[in-house]
Write a protein that holds these residues in place. Sequence first.
Motif, PDB file in Angstrom:
ATOM      1  N   PRO A  31       0.809  -1.216   0.000  1.00 26.35           N
ATOM      2  CA  PRO A  31       0.000   0.000   0.000  1.00 26.35           C
ATOM      3  C   PRO A  31       0.841   1.263   0.000  1.00 26.35           C
ATOM      4  N   ALA A  32       1.943   1.258   0.734  1.00 21.07           N
ATOM      5  CA  ALA A  32       2.792   2.450   0.785  1.00 21.07           C
ATOM      6  C   ALA A  32       3.332   2.793  -0.594  1.00 21.07           C
ATOM      7  N   ALA A  33       3.764   1.765  -1.320  1.00 17.87           N
ATOM      8  CA  ALA A  33       4.280   2.019  -2.655  1.00 17.87           C
ATOM      9  C   ALA A  33       3.180   2.495  -3.591  1.00 17.87           C
ATOM     10  N   ILE A 350      -6.980  13.563  -3.362  1.00 17.19           N
ATOM     11  CA  ILE A 350      -7.463  12.189  -3.549  1.00 17.19           C
ATOM     12  C   ILE A 350      -6.299  11.294  -3.982  1.00 17.19           C
ATOM     13  N   GLY A 351      -6.142  10.186  -3.308  1.00 22.98           N
ATOM     14  CA  GLY A 351      -5.085   9.230  -3.650  1.00 22.98           C
ATOM     15  C   GLY A 351      -3.756   9.501  -2.983  1.00 22.98           C
ATOM     16  N   ALA A 352      -3.674  10.530  -2.100  1.00 24.54           N
ATOM     17  CA  ALA A 352      -2.386  10.932  -1.533  1.00 24.54           C
ATOM     18  C   ALA A 352      -2.109  10.351  -0.153  1.00 24.54           C
ATOM     19  N   LYS A 353      -3.020   9.579   0.416  1.00 25.72           N
ATOM     20  CA  LYS A 353      -2.814   8.989   1.738  1.00 25.72           C
ATOM     21  C   LYS A 353      -3.081   7.487   1.697  1.00 25.72           C
ATOM     22  N   THR A 354      -2.371   6.768   2.550  1.00 21.14           N
ATOM     23  CA  THR A 354      -2.537   5.324   2.675  1.00 21.14           C
ATOM     24  C   THR A 354      -3.047   4.992   4.070  1.00 21.14           C
ATOM     25  N   ARG A 355      -3.942   4.031   4.143  1.00 27.39           N
ATOM     26  CA  ARG A 355      -4.464   3.626   5.450  1.00 27.39           C
ATOM     27  C   ARG A 355      -3.388   2.933   6.279  1.00 27.39           C
ATOM     28  N   THR A 356      -3.383   3.231   7.559  1.00 30.28           N
ATOM     29  CA  THR A 356      -2.551   2.479   8.497  1.00 30.28           C
ATOM     30  C   THR A 356      -3.222   1.123   8.743  1.00 30.28           C
ATOM     31  N   PRO A 357      -2.506   0.168   9.341  1.00 32.33           N
ATOM     32  CA  PRO A 357      -3.121  -1.151   9.567  1.00 32.33           C
ATOM     33  C   PRO A 357      -4.410  -1.103  10.378  1.00 32.33           C
ATOM     34  N   MET A 358      -4.457  -0.311  11.448  1.00 36.07           N
ATOM     35  CA  MET A 358      -5.674  -0.241  12.249  1.00 36.07           C
ATOM     36  C   MET A 358      -6.819   0.359  11.448  1.00 36.07           C
ATOM     37  N   SER A 510      -6.734  -4.615  -2.969  1.00 37.08           N
ATOM     38  CA  SER A 510      -6.270  -3.732  -4.027  1.00 37.08           C
ATOM     39  C   SER A 510      -5.847  -2.369  -3.500  1.00 37.08           C
ATOM     40  N   PRO A 511      -5.049  -1.627  -4.277  1.00 37.62           N
ATOM     41  CA  PRO A 511      -4.700  -0.263  -3.877  1.00 37.62           C
ATOM     42  C   PRO A 511      -5.918   0.628  -3.673  1.00 37.62           C
ATOM     43  N   SER A 512      -7.017   0.353  -4.359  1.00 36.81           N
ATOM     44  CA  SER A 512      -8.221   1.164  -4.179  1.00 36.81           C
ATOM     45  C   SER A 512      -8.664   1.162  -2.718  1.00 36.81           C
ATOM     46  N   PHE A 513      -8.544   0.020  -2.066  1.00 40.33           N
ATOM     47  CA  PHE A 513      -8.946  -0.067  -0.663  1.00 40.33           C
ATOM     48  C   PHE A 513      -7.818   0.371   0.262  1.00 40.33           C
ATOM     49  N   ALA A 514      -6.582   0.166  -0.150  1.00 42.29           N
ATOM     50  CA  ALA A 514      -5.448   0.534   0.706  1.00 42.29           C
ATOM     51  C   ALA A 514      -5.328   2.040   0.881  1.00 42.29           C
ATOM     52  N   LEU A 515      -5.816   2.797  -0.087  1.00 38.20           N
ATOM     53  CA  LEU A 515      -5.685   4.249  -0.007  1.00 38.20           C
ATOM     54  C   LEU A 515      -6.766   4.843   0.880  1.00 38.20           C
TER      55      LEU A 515
END
Length: 516
Positions: A31-33, A350-358, A510-515
């Motif tokens: 997700p970070a990448a 939009i698209g500039a942040k990634t979710r943390t695990p929690m 997918s990245p769609s959910f990771a963001l």
Amino acid sequence: MSALKQTMTRRSVVGGIAAAGAAATLTTGTPAAAAAASPAPATFLPADPLLHLLRRATYGPGPASIAEIRRLGATAWLDRQLNPSSIADPVAEGVVARLPLARLSIAEIRSRVGAGTLKQYSWDPMWQLGWAAVARAIWSERQLFEVMADFWSNHLNVTCPHGDVWDSRIDYDTTIRQHALGRFSDLLKASARHPAMLTYLDNRFSGKAAPNENYGRELLELHTVGLAYTEADVKDAARLLTGLTVDNATGRYRYDGTVHAVGAVRVLAFQHANTTAAGGEAAALELLDYLAMHQATARRIVTKLCVRFVADEPPASLITTLIKVYLDNRTAIAPVLRALFTSAEFAASIGAKTRTPMEDLAATVRTLGYGPAASGTKFLESLYWMARDAGHAPLNWGPPNGYPDVAAAWDSPSGLLVRWNFHLSIAAGWWPDTLVRPANLLTGMVGALPATYGALIERTATRLNGIVPTAQQITALAEFYGRTPASPLKTNDPAAGWMYPYLMGMLLNSPSFALR
């Protein structure tokens, strides 16, 4: 049982998910990448500004929150979230009520120890507080409030569980929550006089004979001005803070003038004669008010808010704007949040942040729309351990600086695999196995049985990620089932039954959910 089901092992499923996910643009590995690649919104996320606001100001959009924001509009929705006391919260409150130790005061914990119903130094209340944090993140209607409670819990971190704060950590959480949408100056003063912070950073043991510099240093470096201090500033701050301590008999805060170090102090541009022991507490509070209103503190707080809600490297223009809002409003946080969420910079992020695990864990349950188990707390414990396995159990960060909130901090293949595993486990109802799910998972997610595999994939992706996959992605996902997008979907097909959760898992991977 079909031959396909008999030969399907966990390893082959994970491998299949990985292959399909890679074909479905999971080419960046983590997700970070994915976030670092700065994808165009149309690639991974819908451009809908309402969904963007939900992804950032909550722990993830769910069916109910999407319906609510579409009904209210962004302005009214944000107004409501900034006034959490006006929002009924029966589901989250009902679940937290199952955790009685997570709501005890210092006196109540100590009285239970005295009565023999709780052991001294027991971590049980702190464990329950962690479980309560999971419940609130997932099921609270006061989502922005919960996000901000977590934000301040990290900014003014006191690790939970932690043995030294066994009797005060629950009450500290109450204090954080009381000020989560109020003034930072009030929160800072409440934290500075709380037994949990005074114990965690050693100020309760600081006196004029040997001032302890730990809290004074972290107060400057982490809680307020950042690195804009000198060693002389730390020493004078530590001297001025002597006397702010904890009553050993009650576990409550008290000011002890007999150990306060008198004498003139200077911290940055703040000066105080500090001539009497009796006036030491008032002088310390003056310092805290000064630090809360310092330009460097304003920059630090609004930058962290921008990192949380906008981008890992937030726009300088937005930081400059919000510093003025913060200072003009005497450290009040709600006006800063309102200005942030209505800014052009936020809209463009939009698209500039990634979710943390929690966040990923909470968003999984929220997106699926699953409800809490009808009774007990085992499901909360399971979700908490999932978050801990991913390195992000709520409130559990060890150092005083709080959990990191940038993508690079969570960038690891092993962390990605943990997320993939809990996506599928939760979606399929394997673990926890008591969350309330639709009786028929497919129809509960997308309604009537779609006519084709392509339609199944499109409707499920839209339901979970808010965006229709590309034709290439749909083809890759259909190939996982050995079909094409045009293949008819029958009621008795595995994809419409026991294998449907694997489609859900692949889409959640997918990245769609990771963001965020």
